[in-house]
Design an enzyme around this catalytic site. Structure first.
Site, mmCIF file in Angstrom:
data_model
loop_
_atom_site.group_PDB
_atom_site.id
_atom_site.type_symbol
_atom_site.label_atom_id
_atom_site.label_comp_id
_atom_site.label_asym_id
_atom_site.label_seq_id
_atom_site.Cartn_x
_atom_site.Cartn_y
_atom_site.Cartn_z
ATOM 1 C CG ASP A 6 71.539 3.869 56.532
ATOM 2 O OD1 ASP A 6 71.869 3.743 57.716
ATOM 3 O OD2 ASP A 6 72.327 3.762 55.572
ATOM 4 C CD GLN B 154 79.227 3.213 56.807
ATOM 5 O OE1 GLN B 154 78.326 2.403 57.042
ATOM 6 N NE2 GLN B 154 79.567 4.149 57.674
ATOM 7 C CE LYS C 277 76.783 0.763 60.176
ATOM 8 N NZ LYS C 277 76.798 1.830 59.179
#
Ligand code: GUN
Length: 302
Positions: free
Chosen positions: A126, A103, A59
């Site tokens: 997200d 994460q 990412k």
């Protein structure tokens, strides 16, 4: 570009997620250049989970390639929830940061729901905050940040089916907050008839066999066998499972038994090279959109 391979019974399209993702990334780079934007993405990793480490690094790399400000926070395994919440609050206030990603999974001492709800919805790239999940669930898609993996799957489905997606029966295998539930909402929003099957579903193969579209997102290697599939269906495989092959080497396989399902379907995503690259591309897109919105109206980012 999609590649095709003839099979024993039909012609099956292999959906090239890497190529689709590369197109998205190119258009993001172009927008960043032409609009002189500097989207900022902060990715927080708690602990040393090797798979999470790989995802976070890719990412970060992709964000840098897109011309974003990219910050990675590596926190120790013993980090407390209070400490993580303090970092999230600091990033919420940081005008250089437009997207915050924590994460998952997190170590057991940290409640993931508390952390997700602490991120301001406008920076929740997200799309996991209940504000974004609720907007997706109620059809307020224009205002929602939509989770990256379902968004990537939808992009690939539309590439194959176009407007033909309408009215299709889609079966989503898995009911996670990250993929299964938002995927079902997104498909409904695109006029599919949607069924979710999960670990407690009785005879899931009989339900799945009715599907025009199958999205498998359970994390069980090769769960979906040929007898789960209707001829001509489109199969999207979200699973990325590391397995040891008969020759002792390790490799990645999806949730779909690719070799045996391949001859039956009209199109299928491979693993790797299918959904995976699209997830990261959609994260970049969500971050770019968050930055664009905040440059128009900074208050909306809060
Ligand atoms: N862990 C596995 N997939 C994801 C994802 O899409 N976002 C975050 N934050 N963590 C994950």
């Amino acid at each position: 570009m999609n590649t095709e391979r003839s099979s024993s019974t039909d012609h099956t399209l292999i959906i090239d997620g890497a190529a689709a993702a590369a197109n998205v990334i190119e258009s993001i780079k172009e927008t960043v250049r032409s609009e002189r934007l500097r989207p900022g993405l902060a990715v927080i990793l708690v602990g040393k989970d090797p798979a999470s480490g790989v995802y976070v690094r890719s990412k970060k790399r992709r964000a840098e390639e897109c011309g974003f400000l990219s910050r990675q926070y590596d926190l120790p395994e013993e980090t407390t929830e209070v400490e993580l919440l303090a970092l999230v609050r600091e990033l919420n206030q940081d005008p250089d940061i437009h997207g915050i990603l924590v994460q998952l999974p997190l170590p057991p001492q940290i409640n993931p729901h508390s952390v997700i709800e602490e991120i301001v919805p406008g920076k929740d790239v997200d799309g996991f905050h209940y504000s974004n999940a609720g907007r997706l669930g109620t059809g307020d898609i224009g205002q929602a940040i939509v989770p990256c993996t379902p968004l990537g799957c939808l992009h690939l489905l539309k590439q194959v089916l176009g407007d033909g997606i309408r009215g299709k029966h889609a079966v989503v295998i898995g009911r996670s907050n990250i993929v299964g539930k938002p995927m079902a909402n997104l498909l409904m929003h695109n006029d599919c008839t949607v069924t979710i099957v999960h670990s407690r579903t009785v005879e899931p193969q009989n339900i799945c066999r009715q599907a025009d579209i199958v999205v498998a997102a359970v994390g069980i290697p090769r769960l979906v066998k040929a007898d789960w599939i209707k001829r001509g269906a489109v199969a999207i495989d979200v699973g990325i499972n590391r397995v040891t092959k008969p020759n002792g080497e390790t490799g990645l396989v999806g949730d779909i038994d690719y070799e045996n399902v391949f001859p039956l379907v009209s199109a299928i995503t491979p693993v790797p090279g299918g959904v995976g690259p699209m997830t990261i591309a959609m994260l970049m897109l969500n971050t770019l959109n968050a930055a664009s919105r905040s440059s128009l109206s900074p208050a909306d980012a809060q």
